[in-house]
Motif scaffolding. Structure first.
Motif, PDB file in Angstrom:
ATOM      1  N   GLN A 177      -7.776 -11.253   8.128  1.00 28.07           N
ATOM      2  CA  GLN A 177      -8.053  -9.816   8.063  1.00 28.07           C
ATOM      3  C   GLN A 177      -6.897  -9.066   7.416  1.00 28.07           C
ATOM      4  O   GLN A 177      -7.108  -8.150   6.607  1.00 28.07           O
ATOM      5  CB  GLN A 177      -8.334  -9.276   9.462  1.00 28.07           C
ATOM      6  N   ASN A 178      -5.679  -9.436   7.744  1.00 35.57           N
ATOM      7  CA  ASN A 178      -4.519  -8.796   7.131  1.00 35.57           C
ATOM      8  C   ASN A 178      -4.475  -9.069   5.634  1.00 35.57           C
ATOM      9  O   ASN A 178      -4.173  -8.174   4.835  1.00 35.57           O
ATOM     10  CB  ASN A 178      -3.222  -9.296   7.774  1.00 35.57           C
ATOM     11  N   PHE A 179      -4.768 -10.312   5.253  1.00 33.74           N
ATOM     12  CA  PHE A 179      -4.744 -10.657   3.836  1.00 33.74           C
ATOM     13  C   PHE A 179      -5.797  -9.860   3.074  1.00 33.74           C
ATOM     14  O   PHE A 179      -5.540  -9.376   1.963  1.00 33.74           O
ATOM     15  CB  PHE A 179      -4.976 -12.155   3.645  1.00 33.74           C
ATOM     16  N   THR A 180      -6.983  -9.704   3.656  1.00 33.55           N
ATOM     17  CA  THR A 180      -8.043  -8.921   3.019  1.00 33.55           C
ATOM     18  C   THR A 180      -7.567  -7.499   2.729  1.00 33.55           C
ATOM     19  O   THR A 180      -7.745  -6.963   1.629  1.00 33.55           O
ATOM     20  CB  THR A 180      -9.285  -8.857   3.927  1.00 33.55           C
ATOM     21  N   LYS A 181      -6.950  -6.887   3.718  1.00 31.58           N
ATOM     22  CA  LYS A 181      -6.462  -5.511   3.593  1.00 31.58           C
ATOM     23  C   LYS A 181      -5.368  -5.404   2.534  1.00 31.58           C
ATOM     24  O   LYS A 181      -5.399  -4.505   1.683  1.00 31.58           O
ATOM     25  CB  LYS A 181      -5.939  -5.038   4.949  1.00 31.58           C
ATOM     26  N   LEU A 182      -4.415  -6.330   2.563  1.00 26.54           N
ATOM     27  CA  LEU A 182      -3.299  -6.286   1.631  1.00 26.54           C
ATOM     28  C   LEU A 182      -3.754  -6.579   0.202  1.00 26.54           C
ATOM     29  O   LEU A 182      -3.285  -5.950  -0.751  1.00 26.54           O
ATOM     30  CB  LEU A 182      -2.219  -7.285   2.062  1.00 26.54           C
ATOM     31  N   LEU A 183      -4.674  -7.537   0.041  1.00 31.68           N
ATOM     32  CA  LEU A 183      -5.169  -7.857  -1.290  1.00 31.68           C
ATOM     33  C   LEU A 183      -5.904  -6.670  -1.898  1.00 31.68           C
ATOM     34  O   LEU A 183      -5.751  -6.363  -3.095  1.00 31.68           O
ATOM     35  CB  LEU A 183      -6.100  -9.069  -1.229  1.00 31.68           C
ATOM     36  N   ARG A 184      -6.684  -5.991  -1.080  1.00 32.59           N
ATOM     37  CA  ARG A 184      -7.402  -4.813  -1.580  1.00 32.59           C
ATOM     38  C   ARG A 184      -6.410  -3.758  -2.069  1.00 32.59           C
ATOM     39  O   ARG A 184      -6.587  -3.168  -3.150  1.00 32.59           O
ATOM     40  CB  ARG A 184      -8.290  -4.231  -0.481  1.00 32.59           C
ATOM     41  N   ARG A 185      -5.375  -3.514  -1.300  1.00 36.84           N
ATOM     42  CA  ARG A 185      -4.371  -2.532  -1.708  1.00 36.84           C
ATOM     43  C   ARG A 185      -3.697  -2.940  -3.014  1.00 36.84           C
ATOM     44  O   ARG A 185      -3.477  -2.107  -3.892  1.00 36.84           O
ATOM     45  CB  ARG A 185      -3.314  -2.374  -0.608  1.00 36.84           C
ATOM     46  N   TRP A 186      -3.370  -4.222  -3.146  1.00 35.71           N
ATOM     47  CA  TRP A 186      -2.682  -4.684  -4.351  1.00 35.71           C
ATOM     48  C   TRP A 186      -3.588  -4.581  -5.580  1.00 35.71           C
ATOM     49  O   TRP A 186      -3.174  -4.153  -6.646  1.00 35.71           O
ATOM     50  CB  TRP A 186      -2.203  -6.114  -4.162  1.00 35.71           C
ATOM     51  N   GLN A 187      -4.847  -4.951  -5.420  1.00 31.72           N
ATOM     52  CA  GLN A 187      -5.773  -4.879  -6.547  1.00 31.72           C
ATOM     53  C   GLN A 187      -6.075  -3.431  -6.950  1.00 31.72           C
ATOM     54  O   GLN A 187      -6.468  -3.176  -8.087  1.00 31.72           O
ATOM     55  CB  GLN A 187      -7.064  -5.624  -6.214  1.00 31.72           C
ATOM     56  N   GLU A 188      -5.864  -2.513  -6.026  1.00 29.98           N
ATOM     57  CA  GLU A 188      -6.033  -1.088  -6.343  1.00 29.98           C
ATOM     58  C   GLU A 188      -4.767  -0.492  -6.952  1.00 29.98           C
ATOM     59  O   GLU A 188      -4.721   0.709  -7.252  1.00 29.98           O
ATOM     60  CB  GLU A 188      -6.423  -0.319  -5.072  1.00 29.98           C
ATOM     61  N   GLY A 189      -3.731  -1.329  -7.113  1.00 31.77           N
ATOM     62  CA  GLY A 189      -2.511  -0.867  -7.759  1.00 31.77           C
ATOM     63  C   GLY A 189      -1.506  -0.207  -6.842  1.00 31.77           C
ATOM     64  O   GLY A 189      -0.646   0.545  -7.308  1.00 31.77           O
ATOM     65  N   ASP A 190      -1.579  -0.498  -5.542  1.00 34.35           N
ATOM     66  CA  ASP A 190      -0.676   0.118  -4.572  1.00 34.35           C
ATOM     67  C   ASP A 190       0.671  -0.595  -4.588  1.00 34.35           C
ATOM     68  O   ASP A 190       0.880  -1.572  -3.867  1.00 34.35           O
ATOM     69  CB  ASP A 190      -1.301   0.060  -3.178  1.00 34.35           C
ATOM     70  N   LEU A 191       1.603  -0.098  -5.396  1.00 37.53           N
ATOM     71  CA  LEU A 191       2.905  -0.749  -5.531  1.00 37.53           C
ATOM     72  C   LEU A 191       3.856  -0.432  -4.385  1.00 37.53           C
ATOM     73  O   LEU A 191       4.992  -0.926  -4.372  1.00 37.53           O
ATOM     74  CB  LEU A 191       3.540  -0.362  -6.870  1.00 37.53           C
ATOM     75  N   THR A 192       3.420   0.354  -3.410  1.00 36.99           N
ATOM     76  CA  THR A 192       4.260   0.525  -2.223  1.00 36.99           C
ATOM     77  C   THR A 192       4.378  -0.792  -1.462  1.00 36.99           C
ATOM     78  O   THR A 192       5.275  -0.948  -0.619  1.00 36.99           O
ATOM     79  CB  THR A 192       3.690   1.613  -1.284  1.00 36.99           C
ATOM     80  N   LEU A 193       3.499  -1.739  -1.762  1.00 36.05           N
ATOM     81  CA  LEU A 193       3.592  -3.061  -1.149  1.00 36.05           C
ATOM     82  C   LEU A 193       4.894  -3.763  -1.530  1.00 36.05           C
ATOM     83  O   LEU A 193       5.406  -4.580  -0.764  1.00 36.05           O
ATOM     84  CB  LEU A 193       2.389  -3.923  -1.560  1.00 36.05           C
ATOM     85  N   VAL A 194       5.419  -3.447  -2.715  1.00 35.54           N
ATOM     86  CA  VAL A 194       6.697  -4.029  -3.118  1.00 35.54           C
ATOM     87  C   VAL A 194       7.794  -3.574  -2.164  1.00 35.54           C
ATOM     88  O   VAL A 194       8.600  -4.381  -1.675  1.00 35.54           O
ATOM     89  CB  VAL A 194       7.045  -3.648  -4.572  1.00 35.54           C
ATOM     90  N   ASP A 195       7.822  -2.282  -1.863  1.00 32.23           N
ATOM     91  CA  ASP A 195       8.819  -1.752  -0.932  1.00 32.23           C
ATOM     92  C   ASP A 195       8.627  -2.335   0.467  1.00 32.23           C
ATOM     93  O   ASP A 195       9.606  -2.624   1.166  1.00 32.23           O
ATOM     94  CB  ASP A 195       8.732  -0.224  -0.868  1.00 32.23           C
TER      95      ASP A 195
END
Length: 261
Positions: A188-206
């Protein structure tokens, strides 16, 4: 020997996921969930969202072809297949999967203990390896995908751990972990994080940098050919490469933590 843990339950896991995407298959014993799933994908017997989780695997392997064998029921060992969109930076997948595992484990970690990420694919507890993962590209006639394999030491004893410097939840005083629920949380966590990354959410880098114990450290980079060098890790590129203080960035290599500056 490892204490007996609650058996993996395929029906319970799939019901808890309640997902049209993830399809989890539980096997009692296999050579390697990673090899099995990659083979099934190449033979068109598996598709994006398929997951294999095993009570025991006799020929498990980690990054750089290191063997990973755990006694039955002592670890959470699973692999899943995904087909990211073409715009996805595939080099970020190990980091994304590591963060998903970190988020799944964090609620069980007691105060005073440090759960962190080691670039590119390890989860550490008080600087000891608690979990690791392997991402393997699978080429297909109509494109490509990635099989992600994850191993988490749940109830392993010190004698059963594969490498010096590893640990398990049990050894850290964390008992009663339900591997079924842990698997559900990871996916479930991976699903959420992958969706954010594919939407271009670069706050994941931070977010990754905040969870990382590699960034800010002096490290030794050991190349596959045997050469090595030392540098300070100062950041991570959106491609997943580790940025070093000499201005270079690496995407492949084994990292040894030395000390913090």
């Amino acid at each position: 020997m490892s204490p007996i843990s609650t058996p993996l339950n395929e029906v319970r896991i799939n019901n808890a996921l309640n997902s049209a995407y993830w399809r989890v298959k539980v096997v009692n014993e296999t050579g390697s969930t990673q090899i099995d799933l990659a083979k099934a994908v190449r033979e068109s017997r598996a598709s994006s969202g398929d997951v294999i989780v095993a009570e025991y695997q006799s020929h498990g392997r980690g990054r750089l072809d290191r063997s990973f064998i755990a006694p039955s029921g002592s670890a959470l060992l699973f692999s899943f297949f995904i087909s990211p969109t073409q715009k996805f930076e595939w080099g970020w997948l190990p980091l994304l999967a590591s963060q998903a595992v970190h988020e799944a484990l964090a609620p069980s970690i007691s105060a005073g203990k440090s759960l962190s990420l080691k670039w590119p694919n390890d989860i550490l507890l008080d600087d000891k390896k608690l979990a690791g993962l392997l991402c393997e590209r699978v080429n297909l006639p109509d494109g490509a995908g990635v099989v992600v394999g994850i191993g988490i030491n749940v109830s392993s004893t010190r004698e059963e751990l594969p490498i010096v410097g590893a640990t398990s939840l049990l050894l850290e005083g964390i008992e009663g972990i339900d591997r079924n629920a842990l698997l559900v949380s990871c996916l479930q966590n991976f699903t959420k994080l992958l969706r954010r990354w594919q939407e271009g959410d670069l706050t994941l880098v931070d977010e990754y940098v905040r969870l990382s114990t590699t960034i800010g450290r002096q490290v030794r980079i050991e190349a596959p050919v045997g050469a090595f060098r030392e540098a300070q890790a100062i950041g991570v590129e959106p491609s997943g490469s580790l940025i070093l203080d000499d201005g270079s960035a690496i995407s492949v290599g084994d990292i040894v933590h030395l000390h913090r500056n």
